[in-house]
Scaffold this motif. Structure first.
Motif, PDB file in Angstrom:
ATOM      1  N   LEU A  78       0.785  -1.073  -0.074  1.00  0.00           N
ATOM      2  CA  LEU A  78       0.072  -0.063   0.064  1.00  0.00           C
ATOM      3  C   LEU A  78       0.860   1.195  -0.062  1.00  0.00           C
ATOM      4  CD1 LEU A  78      -3.002   1.243  -0.011  1.00  0.00           C
ATOM      5  CD2 LEU A  78      -2.594   1.121   2.687  1.00  0.00           C
ATOM      6  N   LEU A  79       2.068   1.303   0.928  1.00  0.00           N
ATOM      7  CA  LEU A  79       2.759   2.415   0.840  1.00  0.00           C
ATOM      8  C   LEU A  79       3.538   2.582  -0.586  1.00  0.00           C
ATOM      9  CD1 LEU A  79       3.985   4.531   2.432  1.00  0.00           C
ATOM     10  CD2 LEU A  79       5.739   3.082   3.086  1.00  0.00           C
ATOM     11  N   ASP A  80       3.894   1.364  -1.277  1.00  0.00           N
ATOM     12  CA  ASP A  80       4.627   1.491  -2.453  1.00  0.00           C
ATOM     13  C   ASP A  80       3.386   2.160  -3.518  1.00  0.00           C
ATOM     14  OD1 ASP A  80       6.732   0.902  -4.338  1.00  0.00           O
ATOM     15  OD2 ASP A  80       5.317  -0.443  -5.208  1.00  0.00           O
ATOM     16  N   GLN A  81       2.455   1.749  -3.452  1.00  0.00           N
ATOM     17  CA  GLN A  81       1.287   2.460  -4.230  1.00  0.00           C
ATOM     18  C   GLN A  81       1.185   3.983  -4.046  1.00  0.00           C
ATOM     19  OE1 GLN A  81      -3.019   1.582  -3.372  1.00  0.00           O
ATOM     20  NE2 GLN A  81      -3.187   0.482  -5.239  1.00  0.00           N
ATOM     21  N   VAL A  82       1.176   4.195  -2.859  1.00  0.00           N
ATOM     22  CA  VAL A  82       1.180   5.877  -2.632  1.00  0.00           C
ATOM     23  C   VAL A  82       2.248   6.486  -3.156  1.00  0.00           C
ATOM     24  CG1 VAL A  82       1.270   7.604  -0.761  1.00  0.00           C
ATOM     25  CG2 VAL A  82      -0.249   5.443  -0.488  1.00  0.00           C
ATOM     26  N   TRP A  83       3.432   6.008  -3.055  1.00  0.00           N
ATOM     27  CA  TRP A  83       4.775   6.558  -3.603  1.00  0.00           C
ATOM     28  C   TRP A  83       4.579   6.606  -4.907  1.00  0.00           C
ATOM     29  CZ3 TRP A  83       8.820   4.971  -6.761  1.00  0.00           C
ATOM     30  CH2 TRP A  83       9.980   5.572  -6.802  1.00  0.00           C
ATOM     31  N   ARG A  84       4.320   5.587  -5.920  1.00  0.00           N
ATOM     32  CA  ARG A  84       4.030   5.348  -7.089  1.00  0.00           C
ATOM     33  C   ARG A  84       3.015   6.476  -7.643  1.00  0.00           C
ATOM     34  NH1 ARG A  84       2.065   1.173  -8.788  1.00  0.00           N
ATOM     35  NH2 ARG A  84       1.836  -0.132  -6.918  1.00  0.00           N
ATOM     36  N   ALA A  85       1.889   6.801  -6.879  1.00  0.00           N
ATOM     37  CA  ALA A  85       0.940   7.657  -7.207  1.00  0.00           C
ATOM     38  C   ALA A  85       1.337   9.025  -7.106  1.00  0.00           C
ATOM     39  CB  ALA A  85      -0.257   7.257  -6.492  1.00  0.00           C
ATOM     40  N   ALA A  86       2.411   9.197  -6.452  1.00  0.00           N
ATOM     41  CA  ALA A  86       2.839  10.603  -6.324  1.00  0.00           C
ATOM     42  C   ALA A  86       3.823  11.121  -7.369  1.00  0.00           C
ATOM     43  CB  ALA A  86       3.570  10.885  -4.960  1.00  0.00           C
ATOM     44  N   ARG A  87       3.899  10.356  -8.426  1.00  0.00           N
ATOM     45  CA  ARG A  87       4.768  10.367  -9.714  1.00  0.00           C
ATOM     46  C   ARG A  87       6.094  10.898  -9.208  1.00  0.00           C
ATOM     47  NH1 ARG A  87       1.451  14.643 -12.546  1.00  0.00           N
ATOM     48  NH2 ARG A  87       0.960  15.286 -10.729  1.00  0.00           N
ATOM     49  N   PRO A  88       6.973   9.809  -8.660  1.00  0.00           N
ATOM     50  CA  PRO A  88       8.477  10.190  -8.200  1.00  0.00           C
ATOM     51  C   PRO A  88       9.185  10.322  -9.541  1.00  0.00           C
ATOM     52  CG  PRO A  88       7.974   8.055  -7.410  1.00  0.00           C
ATOM     53  CD  PRO A  88       6.688   8.661  -8.170  1.00  0.00           C
ATOM     54  N   PRO A  89      10.353  10.767  -9.640  1.00  0.00           N
ATOM     55  CA  PRO A  89      11.363  10.488 -10.776  1.00  0.00           C
ATOM     56  C   PRO A  89      11.733   9.060 -10.767  1.00  0.00           C
ATOM     57  CG  PRO A  89      12.137  12.211  -9.347  1.00  0.00           C
ATOM     58  CD  PRO A  89      11.152  11.887  -8.591  1.00  0.00           C
ATOM     59  N   LEU A  90      11.636   8.471 -12.115  1.00  0.00           N
ATOM     60  CA  LEU A  90      11.887   7.278 -12.506  1.00  0.00           C
ATOM     61  C   LEU A  90      13.055   6.513 -11.670  1.00  0.00           C
ATOM     62  CD1 LEU A  90      10.513   6.649 -15.935  1.00  0.00           C
ATOM     63  CD2 LEU A  90       9.305   5.961 -13.699  1.00  0.00           C
ATOM     64  N   GLU A  91      14.220   7.321 -11.541  1.00  0.00           N
ATOM     65  CA  GLU A  91      15.654   6.865 -11.199  1.00  0.00           C
ATOM     66  C   GLU A  91      15.706   6.620  -9.819  1.00  0.00           C
ATOM     67  OE1 GLU A  91      15.574  11.641 -11.657  1.00  0.00           O
ATOM     68  OE2 GLU A  91      14.805   9.664 -12.900  1.00  0.00           O
ATOM     69  N   HIS A  92      14.630   7.293  -9.138  1.00  0.00           N
ATOM     70  CA  HIS A  92      14.697   6.832  -7.795  1.00  0.00           C
ATOM     71  C   HIS A  92      13.918   5.436  -7.284  1.00  0.00           C
ATOM     72  CE1 HIS A  92      15.014  11.610  -6.910  1.00  0.00           C
ATOM     73  NE2 HIS A  92      15.992  10.858  -7.219  1.00  0.00           N
ATOM     74  N   ARG A  93      13.569   4.954  -8.201  1.00  0.00           N
ATOM     75  CA  ARG A  93      12.670   3.570  -8.171  1.00  0.00           C
ATOM     76  C   ARG A  93      13.494   2.606  -7.234  1.00  0.00           C
ATOM     77  NH1 ARG A  93       7.922   1.439  -6.636  1.00  0.00           N
ATOM     78  NH2 ARG A  93       7.468  -0.493  -7.672  1.00  0.00           N
ATOM     79  N   ASP A  94      14.748   2.301  -7.651  1.00  0.00           N
ATOM     80  CA  ASP A  94      15.476   1.186  -7.030  1.00  0.00           C
ATOM     81  C   ASP A  94      15.889   1.548  -5.611  1.00  0.00           C
ATOM     82  OD1 ASP A  94      15.439  -0.411  -9.429  1.00  0.00           O
ATOM     83  OD2 ASP A  94      17.379   0.305 -10.243  1.00  0.00           O
ATOM     84  N   ARG A  95      16.247   2.680  -5.402  1.00  0.00           N
ATOM     85  CA  ARG A  95      16.548   3.303  -3.987  1.00  0.00           C
ATOM     86  C   ARG A  95      15.255   3.193  -3.147  1.00  0.00           C
ATOM     87  NH1 ARG A  95      19.186   9.071  -3.761  1.00  0.00           N
ATOM     88  NH2 ARG A  95      17.090   9.504  -4.560  1.00  0.00           N
ATOM     89  N   TRP A  96      14.189   3.559  -3.514  1.00  0.00           N
ATOM     90  CA  TRP A  96      12.790   3.495  -2.744  1.00  0.00           C
ATOM     91  C   TRP A  96      12.567   1.952  -2.385  1.00  0.00           C
ATOM     92  CZ3 TRP A  96       9.305   5.017   0.330  1.00  0.00           C
ATOM     93  CH2 TRP A  96       8.142   4.466   0.411  1.00  0.00           C
ATOM     94  N   ARG A  97      12.883   1.091  -3.517  1.00  0.00           N
ATOM     95  CA  ARG A  97      12.347  -0.310  -3.236  1.00  0.00           C
ATOM     96  C   ARG A  97      13.421  -0.781  -1.998  1.00  0.00           C
ATOM     97  NH1 ARG A  97      11.661  -2.991  -9.284  1.00  0.00           N
ATOM     98  NH2 ARG A  97       9.717  -2.386  -9.548  1.00  0.00           N
ATOM     99  N   ALA A  98      14.691  -0.421  -2.155  1.00  0.00           N
ATOM    100  CA  ALA A  98      15.608  -0.933  -1.184  1.00  0.00           C
ATOM    101  C   ALA A  98      15.265  -0.317   0.171  1.00  0.00           C
ATOM    102  CB  ALA A  98      16.941  -0.343  -1.622  1.00  0.00           C
TER     103      ALA A  98
END
Length: 227
Positions: free
Chosen positions: A121-141
């Motif tokens: 659910l938290l990941d869904q909120v993060w993605r819905a906020a339209r973050p920069p794509l290059e931050h995806r791996d760092r967020w997942r970690a």
């Protein structure tokens, strides 16, 4: 036009404060366990659980302190749970003001589901906020580290403590304190990350000014020159 609530910065601050208070209260309880709990348990056993007389004053004081520490931990735990839930609901509504709080409650309260759903659910909120794509791996970690630390802390409390026969009053010790402190820090980091992403796109969540919505009225032709 996209309508949404402002990013929940105040709710995020409440999460940081309550998590800090919870770590401090658990630390105080662990310190009590390490320095006084074993002796207090022996004294209570010697008094049959009902201390009396002048020699029992110190025991009564220790029992009172222990009760206060337990209440502090319980109170800060409830406060941090309420603060985090409030933040998560508002973070979802910052992306979509029509978002219902029900998924947040179900994700955390349904047994079995709560072992994975809150992180998704938290990941869904993060993605819905339209973050920069290059931050995806760092967020997942970061998200994975937080959730693993939470599960480890949960296992220590639910599995290890009931099986611990080392004595004391609650059994809480340094492993539980370290696990919870790490989990709290990572939880605060996820909250901060999501809130910052939403704040960086805050300008896109505001209503367009009225002057930009209503076209200017056409100029009137002078009287007698209308054609």
């Amino acid at each position: 036009m996209r309508y949404a609530q402002p990013p929940p910065t105040k709710a995020a601050t409440a999460v940081y404060v309550t998590l800090t208070a919870q770590v401090l209260s658990l630390g105080a309880l662990v310190l009590f366990e390490l320095t006084r709990a074993d002796r207090l348990a022996e004294q209570l056993a010697a008094f049959g659980g009902r201390p009396s007389g002048a020699d029992a004053e110190a025991v009564v004081g220790a029992v009172t302190l222990f009760a206060v520490l337990i209440m502090l931990l319980a109170g800060t735990t409830i406060a941090s749970a309420a603060a985090y839930t409030t933040w998560l609901v508002r973070a979802r509504q910052a992306n979509d003001r029509t978002a219902s709080p029900r998924p947040v409650v179900l994700a955390w309260m349904v047994p079995g589901v709560n072992l994975l759903a809150p992180a998704l659910l938290l990941d869904q909120v993060w993605r819905a906020a339209r973050p920069p794509l290059e931050h995806r791996d760092r967020w997942r970690a970061l998200l994975a580290a937080w959730w693993v630390s939470w599960l480890v802390m949960l296992a220590l409390v639910v599995v290890r403590l009931p099986l611990d026969s080392s004595g004391g009053l609650t059994g809480a010790g340094v492993p539980e304190l370290v696990a919870f402190a790490v989990s709290a820090v990572l939880c605060a980091a996820t909250v901060r990350t999501v809130t910052r992403v939403q704040c960086s796109h805050g300008a896109e969540l505001h209503v367009v000014p009225r002057s930009a919505q209503i076209p200017p009225a056409p100029e009137s032709a002078p009287i007698g020159q209308a054609g």
